[in-house]
Write a protein that holds these residues in place. Sequence first.
Motif, PDB file in Angstrom:
ATOM      1  N   ASP A 173     -22.916 105.176   8.582  1.00 51.03           N
ATOM      2  CA  ASP A 173     -21.504 105.570   8.650  1.00 51.03           C
ATOM      3  C   ASP A 173     -20.562 104.375   8.765  1.00 51.03           C
ATOM      4  O   ASP A 173     -19.510 104.326   8.122  1.00 51.03           O
ATOM      5  CB  ASP A 173     -21.265 106.491   9.869  1.00 51.03           C
ATOM      6  N   SER A 174     -20.959 103.397   9.632  1.00 51.19           N
ATOM      7  CA  SER A 174     -20.053 102.257   9.864  1.00 51.19           C
ATOM      8  C   SER A 174     -19.950 101.337   8.648  1.00 51.19           C
ATOM      9  O   SER A 174     -19.089 100.466   8.608  1.00 51.19           O
ATOM     10  CB  SER A 174     -20.488 101.446  11.082  1.00 51.19           C
ATOM     11  N   VAL A 186     -18.895 109.776   9.601  1.00 48.44           N
ATOM     12  CA  VAL A 186     -18.441 110.355   8.323  1.00 48.44           C
ATOM     13  C   VAL A 186     -18.800 111.837   8.236  1.00 48.44           C
ATOM     14  O   VAL A 186     -19.731 112.297   8.893  1.00 48.44           O
ATOM     15  CB  VAL A 186     -19.018 109.614   7.079  1.00 48.44           C
ATOM     16  N   TYR A 231     -14.054 109.688   6.571  1.00 47.30           N
ATOM     17  CA  TYR A 231     -14.521 109.245   7.883  1.00 47.30           C
ATOM     18  C   TYR A 231     -13.501 109.477   8.997  1.00 47.30           C
ATOM     19  O   TYR A 231     -12.325 109.741   8.762  1.00 47.30           O
ATOM     20  CB  TYR A 231     -14.936 107.767   7.857  1.00 47.30           C
ATOM     21  N   SER A 258     -14.050 113.759   1.686  1.00 39.97           N
ATOM     22  CA  SER A 258     -12.612 113.444   1.621  1.00 39.97           C
ATOM     23  C   SER A 258     -11.788 114.698   1.363  1.00 39.97           C
ATOM     24  O   SER A 258     -10.629 114.785   1.766  1.00 39.97           O
ATOM     25  CB  SER A 258     -12.323 112.425   0.517  1.00 39.97           C
ATOM     26  N   ARG A 304      -9.488 106.642  11.514  1.00 42.81           N
ATOM     27  CA  ARG A 304     -10.055 106.660  12.882  1.00 42.81           C
ATOM     28  C   ARG A 304      -9.021 107.111  13.900  1.00 42.81           C
ATOM     29  O   ARG A 304      -9.347 107.622  14.950  1.00 42.81           O
ATOM     30  CB  ARG A 304     -10.586 105.266  13.260  1.00 42.81           C
ATOM     31  N   THR A 364     -17.570 104.791  14.123  1.00 42.15           N
ATOM     32  CA  THR A 364     -17.163 105.479  12.898  1.00 42.15           C
ATOM     33  C   THR A 364     -18.163 106.586  12.583  1.00 42.15           C
ATOM     34  O   THR A 364     -19.364 106.400  12.711  1.00 42.15           O
ATOM     35  CB  THR A 364     -17.129 104.467  11.732  1.00 42.15           C
ATOM     36  N   THR A 401     -19.621 104.569  -2.942  1.00 43.74           N
ATOM     37  CA  THR A 401     -20.293 105.118  -1.753  1.00 43.74           C
ATOM     38  C   THR A 401     -21.814 105.060  -1.912  1.00 43.74           C
ATOM     39  O   THR A 401     -22.532 104.735  -0.963  1.00 43.74           O
ATOM     40  CB  THR A 401     -19.833 106.566  -1.486  1.00 43.74           C
ATOM     41  N   TYR A 444     -16.754  94.872   8.086  1.00 43.70           N
ATOM     42  CA  TYR A 444     -17.859  95.754   7.646  1.00 43.70           C
ATOM     43  C   TYR A 444     -19.110  94.936   7.335  1.00 43.70           C
ATOM     44  O   TYR A 444     -20.230  95.331   7.659  1.00 43.70           O
ATOM     45  CB  TYR A 444     -17.440  96.545   6.389  1.00 43.70           C
ATOM     46  N   ALA A 502     -17.955 103.832   5.270  1.00 44.90           N
ATOM     47  CA  ALA A 502     -16.522 104.115   5.442  1.00 44.90           C
ATOM     48  C   ALA A 502     -15.652 103.079   4.725  1.00 44.90           C
ATOM     49  O   ALA A 502     -14.509 103.354   4.369  1.00 44.90           O
ATOM     50  CB  ALA A 502     -16.184 104.149   6.930  1.00 44.90           C
ATOM     51  N   GLU A 560     -13.751 104.221   1.388  1.00 46.03           N
ATOM     52  CA  GLU A 560     -12.473 104.921   1.484  1.00 46.03           C
ATOM     53  C   GLU A 560     -11.400 104.006   2.097  1.00 46.03           C
ATOM     54  O   GLU A 560     -10.245 104.031   1.679  1.00 46.03           O
ATOM     55  CB  GLU A 560     -12.627 106.163   2.365  1.00 46.03           C
ATOM     56  N   HIS A 561     -11.809 103.220   3.098  1.00 46.43           N
ATOM     57  CA  HIS A 561     -10.864 102.352   3.808  1.00 46.43           C
ATOM     58  C   HIS A 561     -10.115 101.426   2.822  1.00 46.43           C
ATOM     59  O   HIS A 561      -8.881 101.392   2.775  1.00 46.43           O
ATOM     60  CB  HIS A 561     -11.657 101.530   4.845  1.00 46.43           C
TER      61      HIS A 561
END
Length: 433
Positions: free
Chosen positions: A106-107, A178, A168, A184, A132, A176, A49, A95, A110, A113-114
């Motif tokens: 944010d976009s 967060v 997110y 999390s 989402r 998106t 992150t 991404y 994410a 985690e995705h």
Amino acid sequence: MKVCKFGGTSMASAESIRKVADIINADAERRFVVVSAPGKRDSNDIKITDSLYASFAMKNAEDSYQLFDAVVNRYLDLVKELEIDIDIMSTINVYRAKLTTSDRADSIVAMGEHLSAMILASVLKWDFVDARQLIKFDTKGNFNSEYTNDICGKVLSKYDHAVIPGFYGQSPSGRTKVFSRGGSDITGAIVARAMGADIYENWTDVSGCFVADPRVVKNPKVIRYMSYSELRELSYMGASVLHPDSVFPVRIAKIPINIRNTFSPEDAGTMIVDKVTEHDRLVTGIAGKKNFTSILVEKDKMNSEVGFTRRLLSVLEQYDISFEHLPSGIDTMTVVISDSEIKGRIDDVVKDIREAVGPDYIEVQDNLALIATVGHGMSYKPGTAARLFSALSRYGINIRMIDQGSSEMNIILAVRNEDFDRTVNAIYEEFIN
Ligand code: ASP
């Protein structure tokens, strides 16, 4: 049924992800799993992150892509080492395309985690459900708790098992969004509530919450049971166990949180529950933060002056400064503010306070640390505060301010920054050892 959340260190390497899968497979009740982005593999490593935030913040597109691709390689290595058959490149490319075009981090972040969730889902051969679809924010960017609870329950009830990315969700425009860092934990709590879980297991790399910070107290004990409110107080005051906001969803449904250690799964960890019934233990935990400034305002007959506090606080509001504490006497009031809020503005704030309330005297003290001694047991036992103060006096520590919350489960002291470690150790010795 159990909802589990695995943190960044648990997801950091192929080896730790295998441990995560073993833990999940060992208990058929563990059916919904929320994951963080991979964290540090060792102390010199960088959390994914952090790298994603940094790649977004870079001014030079070339450097930005270089850092982003280093993250991508870490994921590709994980897929290879775990020997799973999964296409992560098409997700990555979505991404990557936003890296230099999006106006919000944010976009991009994410993705951490995705991909983490896609990988674990593939290892477990479970369904992946994108956050989402589940976690919803409103147009102002605030978390929309009741709508989320409803939709999250509806969507997830179609699955027997699922892995869900933490951190997110989605705003009404489809973008998106967060949570704040460490969010999390909140996603895990939201899923636990929506699914009516019997327990929310939060798997980390420590065997529970410690009574005091292990960097300050040598080998502190682990707290076996604590209440949601004790956790709120301790995590707000700097104990870094769980995101402080993760308590809200589970508290509504009275779902216990169990903090566990992925690397020592046999340890019972800490149970966080609605009410702790044994009060033989006075103090549950000690936590604190450094670098605060206090402004003491003195004025005769302040207590009978209607609107005094409002005028004082409206000065802070004008500067958009939030304060931590507001202990008061008959003719005195002290505002305690974090240095990060007031840095560089103290002279202006003091000048405006003088104008707003016309005090007889104002004194500013900086270099303060706040230390909270937290425990429901304290309110049942007379003399706890006396013990606390005499312990500090034995250590020759000068207390600059005392604030006892009205719930009687928290006594907050201010001491000089340099007395921080000694104060925490003195309290630990008095009440725990
Ligand atoms: N990956 C995010 C962070 O580092 C969220 C989380 O780990 O909970 O803050």
